[in-house]
Structures are given as structure tokens and as C-alpha cells.
Motif scaffolding. Structure first.
Motif, mmCIF file in Angstrom:
data_model
loop_
_atom_site.group_PDB
_atom_site.id
_atom_site.type_symbol
_atom_site.label_atom_id
_atom_site.label_comp_id
_atom_site.label_asym_id
_atom_site.label_seq_id
_atom_site.Cartn_x
_atom_site.Cartn_y
_atom_site.Cartn_z
ATOM 1 N N ASN A 114 0.779 -1.261 0.029
ATOM 2 C CA ASN A 114 0.133 0.126 -0.158
ATOM 3 C C ASN A 114 0.786 1.198 -0.095
ATOM 4 O O ASN A 114 0.676 2.244 -0.685
ATOM 5 N N GLN A 135 0.807 4.075 -3.054
ATOM 6 C CA GLN A 135 0.444 5.341 -2.829
ATOM 7 C C GLN A 135 1.240 6.443 -3.572
ATOM 8 O O GLN A 135 1.016 7.344 -4.181
ATOM 9 N N ASP A 171 -1.473 8.693 -5.116
ATOM 10 C CA ASP A 171 -3.161 8.816 -5.087
ATOM 11 C C ASP A 171 -3.220 8.170 -3.529
ATOM 12 O O ASP A 171 -2.954 7.163 -3.331
ATOM 13 N N GLN A 172 -3.778 8.954 -2.632
ATOM 14 C CA GLN A 172 -4.043 8.457 -1.366
ATOM 15 C C GLN A 172 -5.004 7.563 -1.144
ATOM 16 O O GLN A 172 -4.927 6.879 -0.239
ATOM 17 N N THR A 173 -5.767 7.311 -2.224
ATOM 18 C CA THR A 173 -6.974 6.200 -2.162
ATOM 19 C C THR A 173 -6.576 5.057 -2.507
ATOM 20 O O THR A 173 -7.180 3.947 -2.501
ATOM 21 N N THR A 219 -4.245 3.429 -0.893
ATOM 22 C CA THR A 219 -3.954 2.455 0.382
ATOM 23 C C THR A 219 -5.147 1.959 0.996
ATOM 24 O O THR A 219 -6.280 2.816 0.888
#
Length: 256
Positions: free
Chosen positions: A46, A50, A55-57, A59
Motif C-alpha cells: 500500500n 500510494q 493517490d491517497q486512495t 492505500t
């Protein structure tokens, strides 16, 4: 907290890049009943996804590590291997022999070993499908009576010695001697050389070696297993979404 200053040691594929404080066993108590888990491996994937996907999403929930107390400290290593046909080769490995807060350090070393191991180029997005991550938690530290007071295939060892006016230290993780087919004598000889000493392995030198042994709880996971567990392919999902967004932007620009 980011990992502390590091340096590279060793020539073997199973060797490691260790932090500058690694030659000293901290006075902080090490939790010896820790076990490396699949959740820790998922967390490592993860972390690098990231970064690679920006992209924070990418993880999953931090709840993966909820079982780890913030006070838990442990020496650890994160290793990335890359598959070439049926074999894996080292792609990055960084860790510390000094206890670090495990919850934070796991992510720190996942990223550092993937992107800042100066023996390799940073891992790229097109390599992820061939990656395997390994998490090693180092436990059960014990002072050896001498430099042969340990067992091949069971213990890793740390040696420290002062000889000929210089200080030396080095380590091999528990799996190294067994993987290389070395005896205890072979292992000590290679480890002394790895520490930077190129002289004769004399009786006096062997007597000067301070040796600590430890064990490792290790868990591995490749990207295929990661995808199967999380139930999605974050790379395909992210790239597919960006491609779709690009097409829609082009569509609306035709009417602007």
C-alpha cells in the motif's frame, strides 16, 4: 519519523543495507513475541502504491496495523525482490538493528527500501507486478558466549570487534548462512570480511569478537497474492480511471 542515516554493506543477494545505529543494541526493551503478518506485507505494498500512483486512495485502511501498539518497538527489515522467470533477485532491502516504533517504521522502511536503496534505481510502476515483499522482525536477542555460540538456519548474528586500531561491525540475517550453504566457520569468515577486515582470521581476532545472536519472524507476499487478498488491482484501477477521465475531458473540450 523517517529512517535514520544509512549505509550499504555486503555483497551477497541476501545482504542488507543497515542504518548507522545498527552496530549498537539499544537499551530499549525489544518485544520478543512479535510475529510478522500478511497485514504487514499488505501495508508495505500500500505504501509504495500510494507513492507510485500519487493517490491517497491507493492505500487501504490504517486498521491493518491496529493490532500493533504504538509503544511496540522492534528491529526490522523490509526486502523487495523482483521475479525473473522462476527466480527472484534482490531489488531493495533496508532496515535497522536498533528498535524502532514498529507501526511507523514499517511504512518508513517499505518506502526507503523501494525507492532509496542506492544500490538500485528506485522501483518503477511497471515493476510492481513482479515484486515480492518480505517483512523481517528481529527478536530474541541474546549475548553469545563466543562467536560460534549460535545455530545455522536459526540465528542471525551481529559481530563487533576492535582489532588493529579499528572498530568493525556487521550482521547476517538468519537465512543467509543456510542459503549460502556455509558452516559456522565459513559464516564468521565472510562476516568478518563483510565488516571490512581483510586480514588473517587468527585466534586472537576470533577471541576479540563480541557476538549477539537473534532470530527472525519473516512473512513474504508477492503482488499476485496481494491483489487476491485486497480484491482489486490498484494499478489497473488507477490507470483505467485516469484514461477514462482524460477521454471525458477531451469530449467536453469539444463543446467549449
Amino acid at each position: 519519523m523517517s529512517p535514520s542515516k544509512e549505509h550499504t554493506v555486503g555483497k551477497h543477494g541476501s545482504d542488507i543495507k543497515i542504518t548507522a545505529e545498527s552496530g549498537v543494541l539499544s537499551s530499549v526493551a525489544i518485544t520478543n513475541d512479535l510475529t510478522a503478518t500478511k497485514e504487514m506485507c499488505i501495508h508495505c505494498f500500500n505504501i509504495i502504491l500510494q507513492d507510485l500512483l500519487q493517490d491517497q486512495t491507493a492505500t487501504l485502511s490504517p486498521s491493518l496495523l491496529d493490532a500493533i501498539s504504538p509503544e511496540t518497538e522492534c528491529p526490522l527489515f523490509v526486502t523487495w525482490d523482483k521475479k525473473h522467470q522462476s527466480d527472484y533477485s534482490l531489488r531493495g532491502c533496508i532496515g535497522t538493528l536498533a528498535p524502532r516504533p514498529l507501526k511507523q517504521a514499517l511504512g518508513d522502511y517499505a518506502a526507503t527500501s523501494a525507492f532509496r536503496d542506492n544500490r538500485f534505481n528506485p522501483i518503477a510502476i511497471n515493476e510492481v507486478y513482479d515484486l515480492r515483499v518480505g517483512v523481517s522482525l528481529l527478536v530474541n536477542y541474546e549475548l553469545c558466549q563466543n562467536c560460534f555460540d549460535w545455530e545455522v538456519g536459526v540465528h542471525g548474528i551481529i559481530i563487533k570487534f576492535y582489532f588493529g586500531g579499528s572498530h568493525y561491525n556487521a550482521t547476517f540475517l538468519p537465512e543467509v548462512a543456510q542459503q549460502q550453504g556455509w558452516s559456522q566457520q565459513d559464516t564468521i569468515s565472510h562476516l568478518v570480511h563483510k565488516a571490512g577486515y581483510n586480514g588473517v582470521l587468527s585466534t586472537d581476532l576470533l577471541a576479540a569478537i563480541n557476538c549477539n545472536r537473534y532470530q527472525s519472524s519473516k512473512q513474504r507476499m508477492d503482488f499476485i497474492e496481494y491483489k487476491n487478498i485486497v480484491g482489486k488491482d490498484p494499478i489497473s484501477d488507477a490507470l483505467g480511471e485516469r484514461s477514462a477521465n482524460k477521454k471525458w475531458r477531451g469530449f467536453f473540450q469539444n463543446f467549449s
